[in-house]
Design a protein around this motif. Structure first.
Motif, mmCIF file in Angstrom:
data_model
loop_
_atom_site.group_PDB
_atom_site.id
_atom_site.type_symbol
_atom_site.label_atom_id
_atom_site.label_comp_id
_atom_site.label_asym_id
_atom_site.label_seq_id
_atom_site.Cartn_x
_atom_site.Cartn_y
_atom_site.Cartn_z
ATOM 1 N N VAL A 58 0.812 -1.358 0.026
ATOM 2 C CA VAL A 58 0.157 -0.105 -0.035
ATOM 3 C C VAL A 58 1.010 1.227 -0.107
ATOM 4 N N GLY A 59 0.668 2.126 -0.929
ATOM 5 C CA GLY A 59 1.414 3.462 -1.171
ATOM 6 C C GLY A 59 0.594 4.534 -1.265
ATOM 7 N N THR A 60 0.982 5.495 -1.603
ATOM 8 C CA THR A 60 0.354 6.788 -2.065
ATOM 9 C C THR A 60 1.134 7.491 -3.265
ATOM 10 N N GLN A 61 0.153 8.318 -4.088
ATOM 11 C CA GLN A 61 0.732 9.095 -5.046
ATOM 12 C C GLN A 61 -0.093 10.331 -5.036
ATOM 13 N N GLU A 62 0.360 11.431 -4.581
ATOM 14 C CA GLU A 62 -0.717 12.699 -4.511
ATOM 15 C C GLU A 62 -1.732 12.486 -3.712
ATOM 16 N N THR A 63 -2.907 12.493 -4.430
ATOM 17 C CA THR A 63 -4.324 12.161 -3.860
ATOM 18 C C THR A 63 -4.620 11.002 -3.753
ATOM 19 N N GLN A 64 -4.125 9.834 -4.266
ATOM 20 C CA GLN A 64 -4.617 8.693 -4.350
ATOM 21 C C GLN A 64 -3.848 7.656 -3.475
ATOM 22 N N ILE A 65 -4.352 6.569 -3.119
ATOM 23 C CA ILE A 65 -3.782 5.463 -2.370
ATOM 24 C C ILE A 65 -3.703 4.275 -3.275
ATOM 25 N N VAL A 66 -2.437 3.591 -3.604
ATOM 26 C CA VAL A 66 -2.299 2.742 -4.721
ATOM 27 C C VAL A 66 -2.175 1.431 -3.822
ATOM 28 N N ILE A 67 -2.957 0.257 -4.308
ATOM 29 C CA ILE A 67 -2.724 -0.913 -3.415
ATOM 30 C C ILE A 67 -2.365 -1.831 -4.700
ATOM 31 N N ARG A 68 -1.146 -2.529 -4.501
ATOM 32 C CA ARG A 68 -0.720 -3.606 -5.615
ATOM 33 C C ARG A 68 -0.838 -4.948 -4.882
ATOM 34 N N PRO A 69 -1.659 -5.465 -5.199
ATOM 35 C CA PRO A 69 -1.619 -7.036 -4.603
ATOM 36 C C PRO A 69 -0.602 -8.028 -4.575
ATOM 37 N N PHE A 70 -0.084 -8.728 -4.029
ATOM 38 C CA PHE A 70 1.262 -9.552 -4.341
ATOM 39 C C PHE A 70 0.579 -10.920 -5.298
ATOM 40 N N ASP A 71 -0.603 -11.144 -5.199
ATOM 41 C CA ASP A 71 -1.201 -11.942 -5.922
ATOM 42 C C ASP A 71 -2.522 -11.392 -6.739
ATOM 43 N N PRO A 72 -2.397 -11.339 -8.160
ATOM 44 C CA PRO A 72 -3.114 -10.519 -8.568
ATOM 45 C C PRO A 72 -4.832 -11.250 -8.708
#
Length: 185
Positions: A58-72
């Motif tokens: 889980v990370g952020t970019q400006e006004t967004q939270i970005v969630i990258r699952p380990f398993d799509p």
């Protein structure tokens, strides 16, 4: 218990109360994207509710939270958990990652969040006072059991009161900082 043991136990428990408060405050929305907003999210995958951090970065970019699952394959479950959480977010799924745009807060929502911060702070202060009460009881019991003298008991109680003031001040400072963050545009 010795005087040092009583004080150590009391301080440790007061520190836990502050830790719980800080964790609760990190989950309160501000106008900015913050990974802490989804930290408490649990996702039903592999047959059990799993913390989101265990299955995705889980990370952020400006006004967004970005969630990258380990398993799509868990994208749909994560999306369902976000919708069901009641956080009021509308996740966008592009097949690889989920983006959550954090909308700016209205004045009314900011006031409600400030009130929630005050509630959480008061709960922490009550917990700290309960720890003080337990520490004072332990000091009284130590005197009854002849482990402490009357002077040692009184000294321990004074030290416990100082710890109480210190940790209540820490709770108030954490709440004030979060309130300023929430009320800023």
């Amino acid at each position: 218990m010795t005087a040092d043991e009583i004080l150590f136990d009391t301080e440790e428990r007061m520190e836990k109360a502050i830790s719980v408060l800080r964790h609760a405050l990190s989950g309160i929305r501000t106008g900015r994207a913050n990974p802490g907003l989804v930290d408490s999210l649990r996702v039903d995958v592999y047959g059990s509710p799993t913390p989101i951090k265990a299955i995705a970065s889980v990370g952020t970019q400006e006004t967004q939270i970005v969630i990258r699952p380990f398993d799509p394959g868990t994208l749909k479950e994560i999306e369902k958990a976000i919708h069901a959480s009641g956080l009021g977010f509308n996740p966008q799924n592009d097949g690889r990652i989920i983006r959550i745009t954090v909308p700016p807060l209205s004045t009314e929502v900011r006031r409600k969040l400030a009130a929630r911060i005050k509630e959480l702070t008061e709960e922490a202060k009550v917990a700290i006072r309960n720890v003080r009460r337990d520490g004072n009881k332990a000091a009284d019991q130590g005197e009854k059991d002849s482990e402490l003298t009357e002077d040692e008991r009184d000294s321990v109680k004074e030290d416990i009161q100082e710890l109480t003031k210190k940790y209540e001040g820490m709770a108030a400072a954490a709440a004030a900082a979060k309130e300023v963050e929430v009320m800023q545009d």
